[in-house]
Design a protein around this motif. Structure first.
Motif, PDB file in Angstrom:
ATOM      1  N   GLU A   1       0.370  28.780 -10.663  1.00 18.70           N
ATOM      2  CA  GLU A   1      -0.806  28.971  -9.805  1.00 18.70           C
ATOM      3  C   GLU A   1      -0.865  27.925  -8.703  1.00 18.70           C
ATOM      4  OE1 GLU A   1      -5.128  27.619 -10.436  1.00 18.70           O
ATOM      5  OE2 GLU A   1      -5.021  29.558 -11.442  1.00 18.70           O
ATOM      6  N   TYR A   2      -0.619  26.677  -9.072  1.00 15.55           N
ATOM      7  CA  TYR A   2      -0.654  25.593  -8.098  1.00 15.55           C
ATOM      8  C   TYR A   2       0.347  25.849  -6.971  1.00 15.55           C
ATOM      9  CZ  TYR A   2       0.252  20.957  -6.121  1.00 15.55           C
ATOM     10  OH  TYR A   2       0.440  19.907  -5.259  1.00 15.55           O
ATOM     11  N   ASN A   3       1.596  26.079  -7.325  1.00 13.76           N
ATOM     12  CA  ASN A   3       2.642  26.188  -6.302  1.00 13.76           C
ATOM     13  C   ASN A   3       2.548  27.466  -5.477  1.00 13.76           C
ATOM     14  OD1 ASN A   3       4.515  23.785  -6.509  1.00 13.76           O
ATOM     15  ND2 ASN A   3       4.422  24.395  -8.649  1.00 13.76           N
ATOM     16  N   LEU A   4       1.998  28.509  -6.033  1.00 10.79           N
ATOM     17  CA  LEU A   4       1.810  29.740  -5.262  1.00 10.79           C
ATOM     18  C   LEU A   4       0.704  29.609  -4.220  1.00 10.79           C
ATOM     19  CD1 LEU A   4       2.066  32.436  -8.073  1.00 10.79           C
ATOM     20  CD2 LEU A   4       3.637  32.200  -6.133  1.00 10.79           C
ATOM     21  N   ASN A   5      -0.214  28.663  -4.423  1.00 13.19           N
ATOM     22  CA  ASN A   5      -1.424  28.631  -3.604  1.00 13.19           C
ATOM     23  C   ASN A   5      -1.622  27.364  -2.779  1.00 13.19           C
ATOM     24  OD1 ASN A   5      -3.003  31.188  -4.370  1.00 13.19           O
ATOM     25  ND2 ASN A   5      -2.392  30.366  -6.355  1.00 13.19           N
ATOM     26  N   VAL A   6      -0.713  26.394  -2.845  1.00 12.35           N
ATOM     27  CA  VAL A   6      -0.848  25.191  -2.025  1.00 12.35           C
ATOM     28  C   VAL A   6      -0.833  25.579  -0.552  1.00 12.35           C
ATOM     29  CG1 VAL A   6       0.256  23.042  -1.305  1.00 12.35           C
ATOM     30  CG2 VAL A   6       0.198  23.653  -3.712  1.00 12.35           C
ATOM     31  N   VAL A   7      -1.854  25.129   0.185  1.00 12.83           N
ATOM     32  CA  VAL A   7      -1.932  25.479   1.608  1.00 12.83           C
ATOM     33  C   VAL A   7      -2.133  24.234   2.455  1.00 12.83           C
ATOM     34  CG1 VAL A   7      -2.843  27.808   1.253  1.00 12.83           C
ATOM     35  CG2 VAL A   7      -4.437  25.888   1.491  1.00 12.83           C
ATOM     36  N   ALA A   8      -1.779  24.370   3.709  1.00 13.67           N
ATOM     37  CA  ALA A   8      -2.126  23.384   4.735  1.00 13.67           C
ATOM     38  C   ALA A   8      -3.057  24.068   5.734  1.00 13.67           C
ATOM     39  CB  ALA A   8      -0.870  22.880   5.436  1.00 13.67           C
ATOM     40  N   ARG A   9      -3.879  23.263   6.389  1.00 17.26           N
ATOM     41  CA  ARG A   9      -4.755  23.800   7.442  1.00 17.26           C
ATOM     42  C   ARG A   9      -4.540  22.974   8.699  1.00 17.26           C
ATOM     43  NH1 ARG A   9     -11.270  25.194   7.238  1.00 17.26           N
ATOM     44  NH2 ARG A   9     -11.152  26.676   8.980  1.00 17.26           N
ATOM     45  N   GLY A  10      -4.116  23.643   9.730  1.00 12.13           N
ATOM     46  CA  GLY A  10      -3.799  22.921  10.951  1.00 12.13           C
ATOM     47  C   GLY A  10      -2.701  21.885  10.724  1.00 12.13           C
ATOM     48  N   GLY A  11      -1.813  22.183   9.767  1.00 12.57           N
ATOM     49  CA  GLY A  11      -0.713  21.276   9.466  1.00 12.57           C
ATOM     50  C   GLY A  11      -1.055  20.153   8.517  1.00 12.57           C
ATOM     51  N   ARG A  12      -2.295  20.105   8.000  1.00 15.31           N
ATOM     52  CA  ARG A  12      -2.722  19.036   7.102  1.00 15.31           C
ATOM     53  C   ARG A  12      -3.000  19.594   5.714  1.00 15.31           C
ATOM     54  NH1 ARG A  12      -6.667  14.952  10.342  1.00 15.31           N
ATOM     55  NH2 ARG A  12      -5.659  15.046  12.382  1.00 15.31           N
TER      56      ARG A  12
ATOM     57  N   GLY B   1     -10.683  22.496  12.134  1.00 13.96           N
ATOM     58  CA  GLY B   1     -10.319  23.907  12.101  1.00 13.96           C
ATOM     59  C   GLY B   1      -8.820  24.067  11.953  1.00 13.96           C
ATOM     60  N   GLY B   2      -8.326  25.196  12.374  1.00 10.75           N
ATOM     61  CA  GLY B   2      -6.892  25.439  12.308  1.00 10.75           C
ATOM     62  C   GLY B   2      -6.551  26.541  11.331  1.00 10.75           C
ATOM     63  N   ASP B   3      -5.369  27.097  11.516  1.00 12.69           N
ATOM     64  CA  ASP B   3      -4.905  28.186  10.663  1.00 12.69           C
ATOM     65  C   ASP B   3      -4.370  27.648   9.340  1.00 12.69           C
ATOM     66  OD1 ASP B   3      -5.506  30.037  12.635  1.00 12.69           O
ATOM     67  OD2 ASP B   3      -3.518  29.855  13.564  1.00 12.69           O
ATOM     68  N   PHE B   4      -4.483  28.489   8.315  1.00 18.74           N
ATOM     69  CA  PHE B   4      -3.927  28.159   7.007  1.00 18.74           C
ATOM     70  C   PHE B   4      -2.476  28.628   6.923  1.00 18.74           C
ATOM     71  CE2 PHE B   4      -8.470  28.245   5.996  1.00 18.74           C
ATOM     72  CZ  PHE B   4      -8.593  27.097   5.218  1.00 18.74           C
ATOM     73  N   SER B   5      -1.680  27.872   6.193  1.00 15.94           N
ATOM     74  CA  SER B   5      -0.293  28.275   5.948  1.00 15.94           C
ATOM     75  C   SER B   5       0.095  27.862   4.537  1.00 15.94           C
ATOM     76  CB  SER B   5       0.659  27.626   6.962  1.00 15.94           C
ATOM     77  OG  SER B   5       0.579  26.219   6.893  1.00 15.94           O
ATOM     78  N   LEU B   6       0.872  28.701   3.877  1.00 16.12           N
ATOM     79  CA  LEU B   6       1.359  28.377   2.538  1.00 16.12           C
ATOM     80  C   LEU B   6       2.449  27.319   2.630  1.00 16.12           C
ATOM     81  CD1 LEU B   6       1.495  31.987   1.068  1.00 16.12           C
ATOM     82  CD2 LEU B   6      -0.039  30.159   0.323  1.00 16.12           C
ATOM     83  N   VAL B   7       2.420  26.374   1.708  1.00 16.98           N
ATOM     84  CA  VAL B   7       3.379  25.268   1.735  1.00 16.98           C
ATOM     85  C   VAL B   7       4.677  25.638   1.023  1.00 16.98           C
ATOM     86  CG1 VAL B   7       3.777  22.887   0.954  1.00 16.98           C
ATOM     87  CG2 VAL B   7       1.564  23.538   1.950  1.00 16.98           C
ATOM     88  N   HIS B   8       4.583  26.389  -0.089  1.00 19.08           N
ATOM     89  CA  HIS B   8       5.767  26.736  -0.881  1.00 19.08           C
ATOM     90  C   HIS B   8       5.990  28.247  -0.864  1.00 19.08           C
ATOM     91  CE1 HIS B   8       5.684  22.662  -2.266  1.00 19.08           C
ATOM     92  NE2 HIS B   8       4.589  22.818  -2.969  1.00 19.08           N
ATOM     93  N   ASP B   9       7.242  28.660  -1.026  1.00 25.36           N
ATOM     94  CA  ASP B   9       7.517  30.091  -1.158  1.00 25.36           C
ATOM     95  C   ASP B   9       7.543  30.466  -2.641  1.00 25.36           C
ATOM     96  OD1 ASP B   9      10.013  29.312  -2.195  1.00 25.36           O
ATOM     97  OD2 ASP B   9      11.053  29.650  -0.287  1.00 25.36           O
ATOM     98  N   GLN B  10       7.673  31.765  -2.904  1.00 24.69           N
ATOM     99  CA  GLN B  10       7.614  32.247  -4.280  1.00 24.69           C
ATOM    100  C   GLN B  10       8.799  31.757  -5.104  1.00 24.69           C
ATOM    101  OE1 GLN B  10       7.212  36.497  -3.782  1.00 24.69           O
ATOM    102  NE2 GLN B  10       4.982  36.361  -3.638  1.00 24.69           N
ATOM    103  N   ASP B  11       9.956  31.617  -4.490  1.00 31.19           N
ATOM    104  CA  ASP B  11      11.125  31.146  -5.236  1.00 31.19           C
ATOM    105  C   ASP B  11      10.905  29.737  -5.767  1.00 31.19           C
ATOM    106  OD1 ASP B  11      12.461  33.502  -4.814  1.00 31.19           O
ATOM    107  OD2 ASP B  11      13.620  32.777  -3.098  1.00 31.19           O
ATOM    108  N   TYR B  12      10.253  28.893  -4.965  1.00 31.30           N
ATOM    109  CA  TYR B  12       9.974  27.528  -5.408  1.00 31.30           C
ATOM    110  C   TYR B  12       9.003  27.551  -6.591  1.00 31.30           C
ATOM    111  CZ  TYR B  12       8.597  22.615  -5.319  1.00 31.30           C
ATOM    112  OH  TYR B  12       8.352  21.315  -5.678  1.00 31.30           O
ATOM    113  N   ALA B  13       7.985  28.408  -6.519  1.00 31.16           N
ATOM    114  CA  ALA B  13       7.017  28.511  -7.612  1.00 31.16           C
ATOM    115  C   ALA B  13       7.694  28.970  -8.902  1.00 31.16           C
ATOM    116  CB  ALA B  13       5.893  29.465  -7.224  1.00 31.16           C
ATOM    117  N   ILE B  14       8.618  29.921  -8.774  1.00 34.95           N
ATOM    118  CA  ILE B  14       9.351  30.409  -9.950  1.00 34.95           C
ATOM    119  C   ILE B  14      10.189  29.290 -10.561  1.00 34.95           C
ATOM    120  CG2 ILE B  14      11.219  31.943 -10.710  1.00 34.95           C
ATOM    121  CD1 ILE B  14      10.140  33.960  -8.587  1.00 34.95           C
ATOM    122  N   LYS B  15      10.873  28.529  -9.728  1.00 34.14           N
ATOM    123  CA  LYS B  15      11.725  27.441 -10.212  1.00 34.14           C
ATOM    124  C   LYS B  15      10.913  26.382 -10.946  1.00 34.14           C
ATOM    125  CE  LYS B  15      13.316  24.454  -7.192  1.00 34.14           C
ATOM    126  NZ  LYS B  15      12.905  23.083  -7.565  1.00 34.14           N
ATOM    127  N   GLU B  16       9.777  26.007 -10.372  1.00 27.90           N
ATOM    128  CA  GLU B  16       8.941  24.992 -10.992  1.00 27.90           C
ATOM    129  C   GLU B  16       8.357  25.484 -12.318  1.00 27.90           C
ATOM    130  OE1 GLU B  16       7.984  21.556  -9.438  1.00 27.90           O
ATOM    131  OE2 GLU B  16      10.041  22.287  -9.207  1.00 27.90           O
TER     132      GLU B  16
END
Length: 265
Positions: free
Chosen positions: A157-168, A176-191
């Motif tokens: 759950e943690y690795n699937l949902n870690v986000v940054a906002r405006g790069g932070r 403000g700023g857009d949200f972006s996911l920090v990790h992809d699904q493959d990384y979450a599976i590995k962890e």
């Protein structure tokens, strides 16, 4: 005002323990506080860690570590009970596999009138933004099961949902700023698989709170007899974090469960 108001309560002669202050102690030895430090690395190890990953930090702020922790009870590590006037743990409680065990471990080395000060990230202003509030069931189950590592589900759950906002990965209410996911699904599976297959400890946020959900959780644990600590002081979010102090003599939030539930939303 949380940090300023809390520091003003601590006398230089008080016995203080900071757990995991790393490069940002609240009551630094160099400022004259009677403080001891627990961390999972010694001073040299912490300097090496942050030198490698965060070159813009002031490494001189990392102080000598008195007790290097490797999973034992704090009372066994420091060889003392009912000793400290204050215990401070900033951005630590959310990492604990057994939150109730952590609270009671701190209680065992606090004086009867001592206080545990917690600095807790507000999930609305950090990388936990899209994760659900932690309910009491997970916290109780982790304690009863004596968890020493985070579960595969928590790591996923943690690795699937870690986000940054405006790069932070942490921000304040004005940013403000857009949200972006920090990790992809493959990384979450590995962890996740490393926990399932090798029982590895992954340093993730097991628990996610907003201020009033944390206050409610503490009151519920006290009511259920799972901890003797109760809210003594509380300070609303500044930046990305809120402050709360707990003690055996704490009076609680002064709000009903229903009022706290309504404030959460």
């Amino acid at each position: 005002m949380g940090r300023k108001e809390i520091i003003q309560q601590i006398k230089k002669s008080d016995r203080v323990l900071e757990i995991g202050p790393s490069h940002n102690p609240i009551t630094p030895k160099r400022a004259g506080y009677n403080v001891e430090i627990i961390d999972y690395l010694d001073q040299a190890g912490l300097i090496e860690k942050y030198k490698a990953h965060l070159s813009d930090l002031n490494l001189d702020a990392i102080e000598e570590v008195d007790y290097v922790w490797s999973g034992e009870k704090y009372s066994d590590l420091i060889k003392k009970t009912k000793h400290y006037d204050w215990i401070i743990a900033a951005h630590l409680v959310e990492h604990t596999p057994d939150l109730i065990g952590f609270l009671n471990d701190c209680d065992s080395i606090l004086k009867d009138d001592g206080q545990l000060i917690l600095v807790v990230p507000d999930k609305r202003y950090c990388f936990d933004y899209y994760r659900p509030h932690t309910g009491i069931s997970k916290i109780i189950d982790a304690h009863v099961s004596k968890h020493t590592i985070h579960t595969p589900g928590t790591v996923a759950e943690y690795n699937l949902n870690v986000v940054a906002r405006g790069g932070r990965i942490a921000w304040n209410a004005e940013l403000g700023g857009d949200f972006s996911l920090v990790h992809d699904q493959d990384y979450a599976i590995k962890e996740m698989q490393s926990v399932v297959e090798r029982q590895e400890f992954k340093d993730v946020h097991s628990w996610c709170f907003v201020p009033h959900s944390f206050r409610l959780m503490i009151e519920e644990l006290f009511t259920l007899g799972l901890t003797q600590l109760r809210e003594a002081n509380f300070y609303l979010t500044e930046g990305c974090e809120f402050y709360i102090s707990l003690s055996r003599s704490g009076k609680g939030s002064g709000l009903s469960r229903l009022e706290l539930l309504e404030l959460i939303d």
